[in-house]
Design a protein around this motif. Structure first.
Motif, PDB file in Angstrom:
ATOM      1  N   ASP A 355      -7.941  13.496  -3.236  1.00 17.24           N
ATOM      2  CA  ASP A 355      -7.599  14.888  -3.228  1.00 17.24           C
ATOM      3  C   ASP A 355      -7.680  15.874  -4.806  1.00 17.24           C
ATOM      4  OD1 ASP A 355      -7.490  14.697  -0.760  1.00 17.24           O
ATOM      5  OD2 ASP A 355      -5.592  15.641  -0.449  1.00 17.24           O
ATOM      6  N   VAL A 356      -7.219  14.790  -5.695  1.00 18.21           N
ATOM      7  CA  VAL A 356      -7.029  15.300  -6.879  1.00 18.21           C
ATOM      8  C   VAL A 356      -6.725  14.181  -7.835  1.00 18.21           C
ATOM      9  CG1 VAL A 356      -4.496  15.540  -6.943  1.00 18.21           C
ATOM     10  CG2 VAL A 356      -5.822  17.053  -8.563  1.00 18.21           C
ATOM     11  N   ASP A 357      -7.167  14.226  -9.162  1.00 20.92           N
ATOM     12  CA  ASP A 357      -7.369  12.843  -9.877  1.00 20.92           C
ATOM     13  C   ASP A 357      -6.169  12.164 -10.204  1.00 20.92           C
ATOM     14  OD1 ASP A 357      -9.915  13.443 -10.415  1.00 20.92           O
ATOM     15  OD2 ASP A 357      -9.922  14.294 -12.325  1.00 20.92           O
ATOM     16  N   ASP A 358      -5.115  13.082 -10.254  1.00 19.33           N
ATOM     17  CA  ASP A 358      -3.745  12.354 -10.697  1.00 19.33           C
ATOM     18  C   ASP A 358      -2.729  12.084  -9.443  1.00 19.33           C
ATOM     19  OD1 ASP A 358      -3.061  14.917 -10.148  1.00 19.33           O
ATOM     20  OD2 ASP A 358      -1.785  15.495 -11.902  1.00 19.33           O
ATOM     21  N   MET A 359      -3.472  12.101  -8.330  1.00 21.68           N
ATOM     22  CA  MET A 359      -2.695  11.951  -7.064  1.00 21.68           C
ATOM     23  C   MET A 359      -3.412  11.138  -6.044  1.00 21.68           C
ATOM     24  SD  MET A 359      -0.647  15.620  -6.735  1.00 21.68           S
ATOM     25  CE  MET A 359       0.377  15.175  -4.939  1.00 21.68           C
ATOM     26  N   GLN A 360      -4.281  10.198  -6.383  1.00 24.09           N
ATOM     27  CA  GLN A 360      -5.331   9.579  -5.655  1.00 24.09           C
ATOM     28  C   GLN A 360      -4.531   8.655  -5.058  1.00 24.09           C
ATOM     29  OE1 GLN A 360      -9.084   8.036  -7.166  1.00 24.09           O
ATOM     30  NE2 GLN A 360      -8.824   9.539  -8.873  1.00 24.09           N
ATOM     31  N   ILE A 361      -5.011   8.361  -3.616  1.00 21.41           N
ATOM     32  CA  ILE A 361      -3.990   7.186  -2.532  1.00 21.41           C
ATOM     33  C   ILE A 361      -5.254   6.114  -2.525  1.00 21.41           C
ATOM     34  CG2 ILE A 361      -3.233   6.643  -0.475  1.00 21.41           C
ATOM     35  CD1 ILE A 361      -2.574   9.714  -0.458  1.00 21.41           C
ATOM     36  N   VAL A 362      -4.804   4.993  -2.782  1.00 20.69           N
ATOM     37  CA  VAL A 362      -5.632   3.807  -2.738  1.00 20.69           C
ATOM     38  C   VAL A 362      -5.007   2.703  -1.869  1.00 20.69           C
ATOM     39  CG1 VAL A 362      -7.053   2.129  -3.919  1.00 20.69           C
ATOM     40  CG2 VAL A 362      -6.794   4.084  -4.858  1.00 20.69           C
ATOM     41  N   GLY A 363      -5.578   2.330  -0.765  1.00 21.11           N
ATOM     42  CA  GLY A 363      -5.060   1.361   0.372  1.00 21.11           C
ATOM     43  C   GLY A 363      -3.637   1.500   0.831  1.00 21.11           C
ATOM     44  N   LEU A 364      -3.392   2.907   0.926  1.00 16.44           N
ATOM     45  CA  LEU A 364      -1.894   2.932   1.607  1.00 16.44           C
ATOM     46  C   LEU A 364      -1.837   2.650   3.035  1.00 16.44           C
ATOM     47  CD1 LEU A 364       1.119   4.030   1.598  1.00 16.44           C
ATOM     48  CD2 LEU A 364       0.036   6.258   1.695  1.00 16.44           C
ATOM     49  N   LYS A 365      -1.017   1.488   3.402  1.00 17.78           N
ATOM     50  CA  LYS A 365      -0.823   1.176   4.678  1.00 17.78           C
ATOM     51  C   LYS A 365       0.279   1.549   5.456  1.00 17.78           C
ATOM     52  CE  LYS A 365      -1.510  -2.791   7.587  1.00 17.78           C
ATOM     53  NZ  LYS A 365      -1.733  -4.436   7.718  1.00 17.78           N
ATOM     54  N   ALA A 366       0.048   2.108   6.741  1.00 16.52           N
ATOM     55  CA  ALA A 366       1.432   2.618   7.595  1.00 16.52           C
ATOM     56  C   ALA A 366       0.787   2.070   8.827  1.00 16.52           C
ATOM     57  CB  ALA A 366       1.218   4.065   7.520  1.00 16.52           C
ATOM     58  N   ASP A 367       1.977   0.979   9.063  1.00 16.00           N
ATOM     59  CA  ASP A 367       1.914   0.117  10.147  1.00 16.00           C
ATOM     60  C   ASP A 367       3.128   0.126  11.191  1.00 16.00           C
ATOM     61  OD1 ASP A 367       1.181  -1.977  11.947  1.00 16.00           O
ATOM     62  OD2 ASP A 367       0.935  -3.676  10.421  1.00 16.00           O
ATOM     63  N   PHE A 368       2.545   0.618  12.382  1.00 15.90           N
ATOM     64  CA  PHE A 368       3.581   0.956  13.390  1.00 15.90           C
ATOM     65  C   PHE A 368       3.324   0.212  14.638  1.00 15.90           C
ATOM     66  CE2 PHE A 368       3.258   4.741  10.860  1.00 15.90           C
ATOM     67  CZ  PHE A 368       4.718   4.765  10.166  1.00 15.90           C
ATOM     68  N   THR A 369       2.622  -0.858  14.359  1.00 15.55           N
ATOM     69  CA  THR A 369       2.415  -1.744  15.707  1.00 15.55           C
ATOM     70  C   THR A 369       3.479  -2.403  16.406  1.00 15.55           C
ATOM     71  OG1 THR A 369       1.450  -3.538  14.258  1.00 15.55           O
ATOM     72  CG2 THR A 369      -0.173  -2.017  14.951  1.00 15.55           C
ATOM     73  N   THR A 370       4.245  -2.902  15.436  1.00 14.30           N
ATOM     74  CA  THR A 370       5.524  -3.668  15.938  1.00 14.30           C
ATOM     75  C   THR A 370       6.555  -2.684  16.644  1.00 14.30           C
ATOM     76  OG1 THR A 370       5.142  -5.289  14.429  1.00 14.30           O
ATOM     77  CG2 THR A 370       7.287  -5.139  15.322  1.00 14.30           C
ATOM     78  N   GLN A 371       6.675  -1.547  15.935  1.00 13.35           N
ATOM     79  CA  GLN A 371       7.628  -0.646  16.380  1.00 13.35           C
ATOM     80  C   GLN A 371       7.457  -0.078  17.547  1.00 13.35           C
ATOM     81  OE1 GLN A 371       9.793   1.715  13.436  1.00 13.35           O
ATOM     82  NE2 GLN A 371       8.662   3.272  14.185  1.00 13.35           N
ATOM     83  N   GLY A 372       6.097   0.174  17.587  1.00 18.27           N
ATOM     84  CA  GLY A 372       5.743   1.088  18.892  1.00 18.27           C
ATOM     85  C   GLY A 372       5.483   2.400  18.946  1.00 18.27           C
ATOM     86  N   ALA A 373       4.886   3.038  20.011  1.00 13.54           N
ATOM     87  CA  ALA A 373       4.778   4.762  19.869  1.00 13.54           C
ATOM     88  C   ALA A 373       6.295   5.196  19.581  1.00 13.54           C
ATOM     89  CB  ALA A 373       4.357   5.003  21.059  1.00 13.54           C
ATOM     90  N   GLY A 374       6.095   6.294  18.626  1.00 12.96           N
ATOM     91  CA  GLY A 374       7.309   6.880  18.246  1.00 12.96           C
ATOM     92  C   GLY A 374       7.151   8.462  18.811  1.00 12.96           C
ATOM     93  N   THR A 375       8.356   9.009  18.673  1.00 16.74           N
ATOM     94  CA  THR A 375       8.295  10.734  19.063  1.00 16.74           C
ATOM     95  C   THR A 375       8.723  11.352  18.219  1.00 16.74           C
ATOM     96  OG1 THR A 375       8.934   9.836  21.399  1.00 16.74           O
ATOM     97  CG2 THR A 375       9.452  12.343  20.900  1.00 16.74           C
ATOM     98  N   VAL A 376       7.821  12.331  17.601  1.00 18.99           N
ATOM     99  CA  VAL A 376       8.293  13.425  16.525  1.00 18.99           C
ATOM    100  C   VAL A 376       8.472  14.933  17.445  1.00 18.99           C
ATOM    101  CG1 VAL A 376       7.217  14.682  14.801  1.00 18.99           C
ATOM    102  CG2 VAL A 376       6.479  12.551  15.161  1.00 18.99           C
ATOM    103  N   ILE A 377       9.764  15.415  17.183  1.00 18.77           N
ATOM    104  CA  ILE A 377      10.345  16.367  18.030  1.00 18.77           C
ATOM    105  C   ILE A 377       9.330  17.414  17.294  1.00 18.77           C
ATOM    106  CG2 ILE A 377      12.115  17.753  18.311  1.00 18.77           C
ATOM    107  CD1 ILE A 377      13.953  15.308  17.836  1.00 18.77           C
ATOM    108  N   GLY A 378       9.297  17.683  16.126  1.00 22.45           N
ATOM    109  CA  GLY A 378       8.658  18.922  15.651  1.00 22.45           C
ATOM    110  C   GLY A 378       8.425  19.033  14.181  1.00 22.45           C
ATOM    111  N   VAL A 379       7.468  19.753  13.496  1.00 18.16           N
ATOM    112  CA  VAL A 379       7.750  19.984  12.209  1.00 18.16           C
ATOM    113  C   VAL A 379       7.928  21.352  11.887  1.00 18.16           C
ATOM    114  CG1 VAL A 379       5.961  19.723  10.183  1.00 18.16           C
ATOM    115  CG2 VAL A 379       5.739  17.986  12.007  1.00 18.16           C
TER     116      VAL A 379
END
Length: 422
Positions: A355-379
């Motif tokens: 999105d911008v040169d000094d905040m690039q994201i490379v290979g950030l993994k978010a893995d929730f397969t073991t935890q299972g489906a989660g519930t977000v009440i709201g934002v």
């Protein structure tokens, strides 16, 4: 003696638990407790010297302790019934400098009573929330130089609401000050806001999150670093260096999570102004915090690998941050959306973004397969100074955007001034 000691010990334990929330009466409390302890020590010393109390002396001692404890409980009861808050509001009526805002106006009584009449049950979480109050102290409240005309009053009424309802968490969600001044005043103003919100006997966990106005960057004037609040200034003012309420931070970060263990709810507060604080050769900030928003790579890694790793997936999470995800210049907003969706679905995602040169994201993994489906009440967000809801961005999870305090430049808001809808 054993009976008297038991009475004193039991009362000391009761009072100690009660008085942890009564800071203003702390000195008097310690005096009363020390008096009781001193009397008990004198009794024990007298026993050691074979100078036992007569029946009359023992009765006099018992009555003295009982009287002290009754007076202490009476003072505590008055405090818990918000007597101090009422006195605080009465004091404000005679305050010409507006240092303590004004007393609760009669036109607002019904609204305040309605808003603070909330249920408290095992399956209910109460969160006190205020956003975009834009407090400014260096101009007359209703002049064109001041953004919000009744910001200090609204902070005071908010604090009184928390005293009445005892919510689980209280959050000031950004643009807590207007930022249109210089660093010393910015720091003082932020400290004043914290003091207003964490008023006497506040037991609720209080958290402040930054918005685009809070540092003054882009306003004081422009991007000159020495004129604005620094990242450390914000951390000190928001009390992140040493967590006050058992929250978990990434070091001393401006983002956190707070567990409500008995409710199995994790409250997550994010910093949506988390761009680098780098300066150019002229000493000006590279990122204009007034016009830009963003999540740093470190914050997103912490979110994916720490904050969203729950004890089990019967827990639920709720998010708070200042900028809505639809904000125009919002670096790595899509990365947050991808992480939340992966959390909800119990799947794994790998994120790459530029999105911008000094905040690039490379290979950030978010893995929730073991935890299972989660519930977000709201934002929950602010920033737009309008009420709205969006159920599409996060596939059914409500994104709630809340209106601001009264602005001197927004006609629809000014129409609410001095009305029950204020």
């Amino acid at each position: 003696v054993a009976e008297l000691k038991k009475i004193v010990d039991e009362k000391i334990n009761e009072i100690t638990d009660l008085m942890t929330t009564l800071n203003q009466t702390n000195t008097a409390t310690l005096g009363e407790l020390n008096s009781a302890k001193t009397a008990l020590s004198a009794l024990e010393e007298k026993i050691k010297q074979d100078g036992l109390f007569t029946q009359g002396e023992a009765e006099e001692f018992k009555n003295s302790v009982k009287s002290d404890l009754e007076n202490l409980f009476s003072d505590a009861k008055k405090s818990m019934e918000n007597q101090t808050v009422n006195d605080f509001s009465s004091l404000a009526v005679t305050d010409p400098q507006n240092m303590y805002a004004e007393a609760m106006p009669t036109y607002f009584d019904d609204t305040f009573n309605h808003a603070t009449n909330v249920p408290h049950e095992d399956n209910i979480v109460n969160i006190a929330f205020i956003t975009d109050n834009h407090h400014q102290e260096d101009a007359h409240p209703w002049s064109k130089y001041s953004y919000s005309g009744k910001s200090l009053e609204h902070y005071q009424w908010f604090a009184q609401g928390t005293l009445r309802t005892k919510p689980d968490v209280a959050i000031a969600n950004g643009d807590n000050i207007n930022g249109d001044t210089y660093r010393p005043t910015l720091i003082w103003t932020t400290m004043h806001v914290w003091a207003m919100l964490s008023t006497v006997y506040l037991k609720t966990a209080l958290f402040m999150l930054p918005g685009n106005h809070d540092s003054g960057v882009g306003q004081t004037p422009k991007l000159v670093a020495k004129n604005a609040m620094t990242e450390n200034d914000l951390k000190n003012a928001y009390h992140t260096v040493k967590p006050l309420y058992g929250e978990v931070r990434n070091g001393d970060s401006l983002y956190f999570y707070k567990d409500l263990t008995d409710k199995k709810v994790r409250v997550i507060g994010l910093n949506s102004s988390d761009m680098p604080w780098t300066t150019d050769t002229q000493g000006n900030y590279v990122h204009n915090r007034l016009e830009e928003a963003g999540f740093s790579v470190n914050q997103l890694k912490w979110l994916a690998n720490v904050a969203l790793k729950l004890p089990d997936n019967s827990w639920q999470v709720v998010f708070f941050f200042h900028h809505p995800l639809s904000t125009s210049t919002f670096y790595n907003a899509q990365a947050l959306i991808d992480i939340i969706k992966a959390f909800k679905n119990g799947v794994s995602v790998v994120i790459n973004r530029s999105d911008v040169d000094d905040m690039q994201i490379v290979g950030l993994k978010a893995d929730f397969t073991t935890q299972g489906a989660g519930t977000v009440i709201g934002v929950f967000n602010g920033h737009y100074h309008a009420d709205s809801q969006d159920f599409t961005t996060l596939n059914g999870t409500p994104i709630v955007i809340t209106d601001a305090s009264l602005s001197n430049s927004i006609g629809e808001q000014l129409k609410r001034r001095n009305t029950p809808n204020e």
